[in-house]
Scaffold this active site. Sequence first.
Site, short mmCIF file in Angstrom:
data_model
loop_
_atom_site.label_atom_id
_atom_site.label_comp_id
_atom_site.label_asym_id
_atom_site.label_seq_id
_atom_site.Cartn_x
_atom_site.Cartn_y
_atom_site.Cartn_z
N ASP A 42 -6.73 0.06 -4.07
CA ASP A 42 -6.85 -0.06 -2.63
C ASP A 42 -8.34 -0.32 -2.34
O ASP A 42 -9.17 -0.19 -3.24
CB ASP A 42 -6.38 1.25 -1.98
N LEU A 43 -8.68 -0.66 -1.11
CA LEU A 43 -10.08 -0.96 -0.79
C LEU A 43 -10.75 0.16 0.01
O LEU A 43 -11.54 0.92 -0.54
CB LEU A 43 -10.17 -2.28 -0.01
N ASP A 44 -10.40 0.30 1.29
CA ASP A 44 -11.05 1.29 2.15
C ASP A 44 -10.78 2.71 1.66
O ASP A 44 -9.63 3.12 1.50
CB ASP A 44 -10.55 1.14 3.59
N THR A 65 -4.78 -4.32 -0.48
CA THR A 65 -5.35 -3.68 0.71
C THR A 65 -4.55 -3.98 1.97
O THR A 65 -3.95 -5.05 2.10
CB THR A 65 -6.81 -4.14 0.92
N SER A 66 -4.58 -3.03 2.88
CA SER A 66 -3.96 -3.23 4.20
C SER A 66 -4.90 -3.96 5.14
O SER A 66 -4.52 -4.28 6.27
CB SER A 66 -3.58 -1.87 4.80
N LYS A 75 2.38 -0.54 2.84
CA LYS A 75 2.51 0.75 2.19
C LYS A 75 3.13 1.75 3.19
O LYS A 75 2.85 1.65 4.37
CB LYS A 75 1.14 1.25 1.73
N ASP A 122 -6.43 6.34 -2.03
CA ASP A 122 -7.07 7.48 -1.37
C ASP A 122 -6.20 8.19 -0.35
O ASP A 122 -6.57 9.24 0.16
CB ASP A 122 -8.36 7.03 -0.69
#
Length: 222
Positions: free
Chosen positions: A13-15, A113-114, A146, A171
């Site tokens: 994931d990113l953030d 990522t979202s 997700k 996360d």
Amino acid sequence: MDELKGKKAFLFDLDGTLVDSMWMWKSIDIEFLGSYGHECPPELQRAIEGMSFSETALYFKERFGLPLTIDEIKGVWTRMSIDKYRHEVPPKRGAVEFLDYARRQGILCGIATSNGREMVDAVLDSLEMKPYFQTVTTACEVKAGKPEPDIYLKVAGDLGVKPTECIVFEDVPAGILAGKRAGMTVCAVDDEFSRPMEEEKRSLADYFITDYFELLQGLKGI
């Protein structure tokens, strides 16, 4: 981390997972909603957890009765975030070193990522992280965000690996569930924003790390 043996791909994931940016989104939500006369509800982040960028814009439009189209909302958010992504968002502790490890080991890396594509490109370019990744997928490119597994299955397919050959780094609970539903091993990553959900994260994931330096320390014997 013996279960990393035999893994061919690391999916991130990113953030809040690769970059320390969740603080930024809370600030943007407060400012954005305030400009239309709304307070930011305390449960908002949990309500939109895992949604794609487009799904989140639709949720905001419907919940707060915003006089904007979905594309206009996304455009405002992009403009509000892009400068922060370029200048104020750092990588998570040890993330770059861990990506270096993956590259040395010949392990493929992908992002699921979202977030919106323009913002992803901005932060990866600013932190010079883009060369580490063979593929980047946003939730707007799959049928469901997700906690559905679609995005992680697509990233694995793009990399040409089986789900069982992947480990996911996430996360928040929705992302952890997405990885597990995709049939992948999942490592939960600590983040200040999701710390109140730590017990839930630990119960859902296969592993929990405070940062990537901890993970690298555990990998020394592998």
